[in-house]
Design a protein around this motif. Structure first.
Motif, PDB file in Angstrom:
ATOM      1  N   ASN A 208      -3.272   4.447   5.293  1.00  0.00           N
ATOM      2  CA  ASN A 208      -3.613   6.050   5.096  1.00  0.00           C
ATOM      3  C   ASN A 208      -4.040   6.254   3.558  1.00  0.00           C
ATOM      4  O   ASN A 208      -4.349   7.370   3.400  1.00  0.00           O
ATOM      5  N   LEU A 209      -3.615   5.404   2.761  1.00  0.00           N
ATOM      6  CA  LEU A 209      -4.060   5.598   1.393  1.00  0.00           C
ATOM      7  C   LEU A 209      -4.893   4.508   0.797  1.00  0.00           C
ATOM      8  O   LEU A 209      -5.235   3.476   1.346  1.00  0.00           O
ATOM      9  N   ASP A 210      -5.858   5.087  -0.208  1.00  0.00           N
ATOM     10  CA  ASP A 210      -6.706   3.956  -1.028  1.00  0.00           C
ATOM     11  C   ASP A 210      -5.863   2.942  -1.571  1.00  0.00           C
ATOM     12  O   ASP A 210      -4.559   3.271  -1.723  1.00  0.00           O
ATOM     13  N   THR A 211      -6.480   1.940  -1.788  1.00  0.00           N
ATOM     14  CA  THR A 211      -5.553   0.725  -2.146  1.00  0.00           C
ATOM     15  C   THR A 211      -5.090   1.083  -3.637  1.00  0.00           C
ATOM     16  O   THR A 211      -3.577   0.546  -3.671  1.00  0.00           O
ATOM     17  N   GLU A 212      -5.550   1.493  -4.650  1.00  0.00           N
ATOM     18  CA  GLU A 212      -4.694   1.889  -5.930  1.00  0.00           C
ATOM     19  C   GLU A 212      -3.551   2.816  -5.667  1.00  0.00           C
ATOM     20  O   GLU A 212      -2.398   2.692  -6.103  1.00  0.00           O
ATOM     21  N   ASN A 213      -3.917   3.788  -4.798  1.00  0.00           N
ATOM     22  CA  ASN A 213      -2.753   4.963  -4.772  1.00  0.00           C
ATOM     23  C   ASN A 213      -1.807   4.415  -3.973  1.00  0.00           C
ATOM     24  O   ASN A 213      -0.460   4.708  -3.964  1.00  0.00           O
ATOM     25  N   SER A 214      -2.174   3.493  -2.799  1.00  0.00           N
ATOM     26  CA  SER A 214      -1.064   2.873  -2.158  1.00  0.00           C
ATOM     27  C   SER A 214      -0.108   1.897  -3.099  1.00  0.00           C
ATOM     28  O   SER A 214       1.044   2.061  -2.711  1.00  0.00           O
ATOM     29  N   SER A 215      -0.664   1.251  -3.973  1.00  0.00           N
ATOM     30  CA  SER A 215       0.078   0.513  -4.842  1.00  0.00           C
ATOM     31  C   SER A 215       0.868   1.164  -5.596  1.00  0.00           C
ATOM     32  O   SER A 215       2.297   0.905  -5.712  1.00  0.00           O
ATOM     33  N   ILE A 216       0.644   2.451  -5.947  1.00  0.00           N
ATOM     34  CA  ILE A 216       1.509   3.415  -6.852  1.00  0.00           C
ATOM     35  C   ILE A 216       2.787   3.843  -6.030  1.00  0.00           C
ATOM     36  O   ILE A 216       4.085   3.633  -6.498  1.00  0.00           O
ATOM     37  N   ILE A 217       2.614   4.290  -4.784  1.00  0.00           N
ATOM     38  CA  ILE A 217       3.527   4.778  -3.975  1.00  0.00           C
ATOM     39  C   ILE A 217       4.493   3.514  -3.549  1.00  0.00           C
ATOM     40  O   ILE A 217       5.845   3.851  -3.542  1.00  0.00           O
ATOM     41  N   LYS A 218       3.690   2.458  -3.187  1.00  0.00           N
ATOM     42  CA  LYS A 218       4.737   1.369  -2.609  1.00  0.00           C
ATOM     43  C   LYS A 218       5.571   0.967  -3.947  1.00  0.00           C
ATOM     44  O   LYS A 218       7.025   0.445  -3.731  1.00  0.00           O
ATOM     45  N   SER A 219       5.254   0.810  -5.109  1.00  0.00           N
ATOM     46  CA  SER A 219       5.935   0.483  -6.273  1.00  0.00           C
ATOM     47  C   SER A 219       6.826   1.260  -6.394  1.00  0.00           C
ATOM     48  O   SER A 219       8.316   1.013  -6.997  1.00  0.00           O
ATOM     49  N   ILE A 220       7.005   2.728  -6.156  1.00  0.00           N
ATOM     50  CA  ILE A 220       8.165   3.592  -6.355  1.00  0.00           C
ATOM     51  C   ILE A 220       9.182   3.465  -5.166  1.00  0.00           C
ATOM     52  O   ILE A 220      10.255   3.404  -5.415  1.00  0.00           O
ATOM     53  N   ILE A 221       8.464   3.586  -4.095  1.00  0.00           N
ATOM     54  CA  ILE A 221       9.535   3.669  -2.804  1.00  0.00           C
ATOM     55  C   ILE A 221      10.262   2.443  -2.723  1.00  0.00           C
ATOM     56  O   ILE A 221      11.217   2.320  -2.315  1.00  0.00           O
TER      57      ILE A 221
END
Length: 822
Positions: A208-221
């Motif tokens: 559901n997210l762009d690659t860069e944005n997905s990486s940011i949220i994954k790193s937090i969650i």
């Protein structure tokens, strides 16, 4: 007793710290614990008084014992440097890149000399190749077990302590041919659920997210910053918002509030909803591996809910101390974990400073007070810790926290909604993902803009005393520590005393003449920083011949920054071999370099060409120097060049003999720097009409048998020799060379066994110290400082007598607020 857990956790932490610094005698500590308990009982029974001194001593000793037990609980370290066969399960993937892999293995069985030993302990396995290993694989490996090295340069990353704080005490390095996969997917049920959860979350975010944005949220969650590339991580760090990448109280609070909202929406009773929310947070913590910040947040939220349900008073500071106490009983070495320190300091800063800072802003900026006060409180509280680890003072970080953190927090909340929505409708979640992408694009662009506008000030790592002074001054400035009870004359005396101290220190700095010469441990290579009163000179920069480890980036640059060095007046490169010059590529552009001095040109050498190209890009002048040149550093220090003799471009088969050789003269002491010269060049130098002897020699070519001839040693008659050497396959230093120096009664120091070597020279003093030393024994420390302890005890007795004899009318003036912590 007010806030009793503070009286428990502070001495407990001090005991753990002492245990890490001093060799503990278990029997003596146990005996002392018994004595303190008996004295406490006697004091209560016969004197009918409470005395917290005995309690503090008791918990200091208990912290000492807890630290000792944790440091000595490994079963694998007894097989250190022995070749063994081990069976275990791959629990975690640390690194997986081309030609290099690193895993956490939970070892279940060891075979050594045909004997089998059952164990249950984690180990780091490094494979210098690419293998077919996957998480959950049961593997059999045969190679040597090693105990990881601690940091050999002060203030740099202590890999050994980092692993110990994660219950890992041993490592093993091997190739893929020594690893056999016995069984696939041998994880426990809980671990399989954890892996499925992580994969599912990653899948939803990636979809559901762009690659860069997905990486940011994954790193937090998922609490794993490795999803982000190094450049992005550095941006977060430089802007002072790296804390958002750790699963912290902020994220736990968001998750907790979100779960409560859903349960309340479903008409679940408030108490039951609170208990369910805590259980779900604990499960979430287990899934992501329970980092210290999550444990802290979970414990505090759990106690908050319990106090709310049972209608008990909730003291945040006391509960914070309790959560720290619980965590340190479970894992004492978490005390040295950066995440633990930052999490607790940030939380305590909000509890102590927020109301005071808010009061300051509410007078003029009432509408911003609620937003600014927690951000400024955290910034004030975390500043010394951040400077210690990152050495970067970022003024704009308040602005970045004010703008970027709310954006990221909002994105995180909506991401949770998107994840839950996906389970019901992928179309709706895709729409939500579109809005998250917009938010994160704004966040990324804002972060890049602020980062480009920012200016980093490199600051030295503050020591413990400087940190304490900082916090005391902040507490006095914010009126947390009250000074109202001190009369004006006394305050005036203190002010005069502080002014006098500042004047003495400043005058001493201006008057004192000195030279500090640090031979940095860069492994198999050379690097030395010469710190004069008004100059900083770097001689060689180290580098790696055998692997891709960046010595300049990971050792030399951090060491310079941690000592507050942000500018180099000159970098002297002896010759263009990787172990002497490769690190310069990482220094250029990251620290101000005014001049680079070289002894020859070598267009056929790629490293030379790379250095010239990068220096030109950053407008750093390259200065060619030769024999008989003299470089004046200041009125007390100069460099005399002995070799090489030529200026022109060379195509030399043995560049070692083209090394810069020079004598550094400072305060009537002389140090001979030799690069990697060999016997042929030594013979040429012996013939030079140079009359002076030297006090210290940097032994040529890491102590190789190709150097250090009898004539060379006799010519300069050094009293001390320093060998810059690390783990190598070349036989450095050579045994016969060592014996030859010892025959001439030259005292030797070497980086591989002693770590950093420091030469301290002043007009009237001269000494050499090494960083790596065996831990002092507690009994020896007590004997060494018995006089100091006696004087401190006498001072305390006099101070107590003065307080008890103080006039009652004066004591009535003392008004200590509930928030005072002394």
């Amino acid at each position: 007793m007010k806030r009793p857990f503070i009286h428990l956790v502070v001495p407990f932490m001090l005991g753990i710290y002492i245990c890490n610094k001093i060799e503990i005698n278990v029997s003596l500590s146990a005996f002392m614990i018994l004595i303190v308990i008996i004295m406490k009982i006697i004091y209560i029974i016969f004197l009918k008084r409470r005395n917290y001194i005995f309690l503090w001593i008791l918990f200091l000793l208990l912290g000492n014992m807890a630290g000792y037990n944790h440091l000595n609980k490994s079963e694998l370290d007894r097989f250190s440097d022995e070749k063994v066969s081990l069976k275990g399960v791959v629990k975690n993937e640390v690194v997986k890149s081309k030609g290099y892999e690193k895993y956490v293995i939970e070892v279940s069985n060891i075979t050594y000399k045909n004997k089998h030993y059952n164990v249950k302990e984690k180990l780091i396995l490094t494979i210098y190749d690419n293998s077919d290993i996957r998480l959950g694989d049961n593997i059999l490996v045969r190679d040597k077990i090693k105990v990881p090295k601690e940091n050999t340069n002060p203030m740099l990353f202590n890999y050994k302590l980092y692993l110990q704080s994660n219950d890992i005490f041993t490592i093993m390095s091997t190739n893929k041919y020594s690893v056999n996969i016995i069984k696939r997917n041998n994880l426990s049920k809980g671990e399989r659920i954890s892996q499925k959860f992580k994969k599912k979350i990653s899948f939803i975010l990636d979809k559901n997210l762009d690659t860069e944005n997905s990486s940011i949220i994954k790193s937090i969650i998922l609490g794993d910053s490795t999803y982000l590339d190094e450049n992005t991580q550095n941006k977060f760090r430089n802007l002072g918002i790296a804390h958002v990448l750790a699963v912290s109280g902020l994220h736990i609070g968001i998750i907790f509030a979100f779960i409560l909202y859903i349960l309340n929406f479903l008409k679940v009773h408030r108490k039951i909803a609170s208990i369910l929310a805590i259980i779900l947070i604990l499960i979430y913590g287990y899934i992501i591996g329970y980092p210290p910040s999550v444990v802290r947040s979970s414990v505090m939220f759990s106690l908050l809910i319990v106090s709310t349900i049972t209608y008990r008073r909730y003291d945040s500071i006391n509960i914070l101390a309790l959560s720290a106490f619980i965590m340190l009983i479970y894992k004492p070495l978490w005390l040295f974990n950066m995440g633990f320190q930052l999490s607790y300091v940030a939380t305590l800063s909000i509890l102590l400073f927020n109301s005071k800072v808010k009061k300051i802003f509410s007078n003029k900026f009432r509408f911003l007070a609620d937003i600014l006060s927690p951000i400024i409180s955290v910034y004030i509280g975390m500043l010394p810790i951040s400077l210690y680890y990152f050495n970067s003072l970022q003024i704009i970080s308040i602005l970045s926290n004010l703008v970027l953190v709310p954006l990221l927090s909002l994105s995180l909340i909506i991401s949770f909604i998107m994840i839950i929505t996906y389970l019901m409708s992928s179309i709706v979640s895709n729409v939500i993902g579109y809005f998250i992408n917009i938010l994160l694009v704004i966040f990324t662009k804002s972060m890049n803009l602020v980062h480009n506008l920012s200016y980093n000030i490199i600051v030295h790592s503050p020591n413990f005393i400087e940190m304490i002074m900082y916090y005391v001054l902040i507490c006095i400035a914010l009126n947390i520590i009250k000074t109202d009870f001190l009369n004006r004359k006394f305050i005036r005396i203190i002010n005069y005393y502080l002014i006098l101290i500042i004047f003495i220190v400043s005058t001493n700095y201006l008057i004192e003449e000195y030279a500090i010469i640090d031979f940095i441990d860069v492994g198999q290579g050379d690097s030395c920083i010469v710190r004069l009163k008004d100059k900083n000179i770097l001689i060689d920069t180290g580098g790696s011949i055998l692997n891709n480890f960046d010595v300049g980036k990971n050792i030399v640059l951090p060491y310079l920054q941690k000592n507050g060095i942000n500018s180099l007046d000159g970098v002297f490169i002896s010759h263009f071999h990787e172990d002497h010059a490769e690190g310069l590529l990482s220094l250029i552009g990251n620290i101000k370099i005014k001049n680079i001095f070289i002894g020859y040109k070598s267009q056929n050498n790629k490293l030379y060409r790379d250095i010239i190209k990068l220096s030109s890009k950053h407008n750093i002048p390259i200065r060619l120097i030769k024999k008989d040149d003299k470089i004046i550093l200041n009125k007390n220090s100069a460099i005399d060049i002995l070799s090489p003799e030529r200026k022109e471009d060379v195509n030399f088969k043995n560049e070692n003999n083209m090394s810069l050789v020079f004598i550094l003269k400072t305060y009537n002491k002389s140090l001979l720097f030799t690069g990697d010269i060999e016997k042929e060049k030594e013979k040429d130098i012996v013939k030079i009409n140079y009359k002076h002897k030297v006090d210290i020699i940097k032994i040529p070519h890491h102590g190789s048998k190709t150097s250090s001839t009898e004539e060379f040693i006799k010519r300069f008659e050094p009293r001390y020799g320093i060998i810059q050497v690390g783990k190598n396959n070349f036989g450095h230093p050579n045994k016969e060379v060592l014996e030859n120096y010892e025959k001439h009664e030259i005292k030797l120091y070497r980086n591989d066994t002693m770590g950093l070597i420091t030469v301290l020279i002043s007009e009237n003093d001269f000494k050499i110290e090494n960083y790596l030393k065996s831990k002092p024994v507690l009994e020896d420390v007590l004997k060494s400082y018995i006089l100091d302890l006696g004087i401190i005890s006498m001072y305390m007795i006099i101070w107590i007598v003065m307080i008890y004899n103080y006039k009652l009318s004066d004591l009535d003036k003392i008004n200590i607020d509930d928030e005072v912590l002394i």
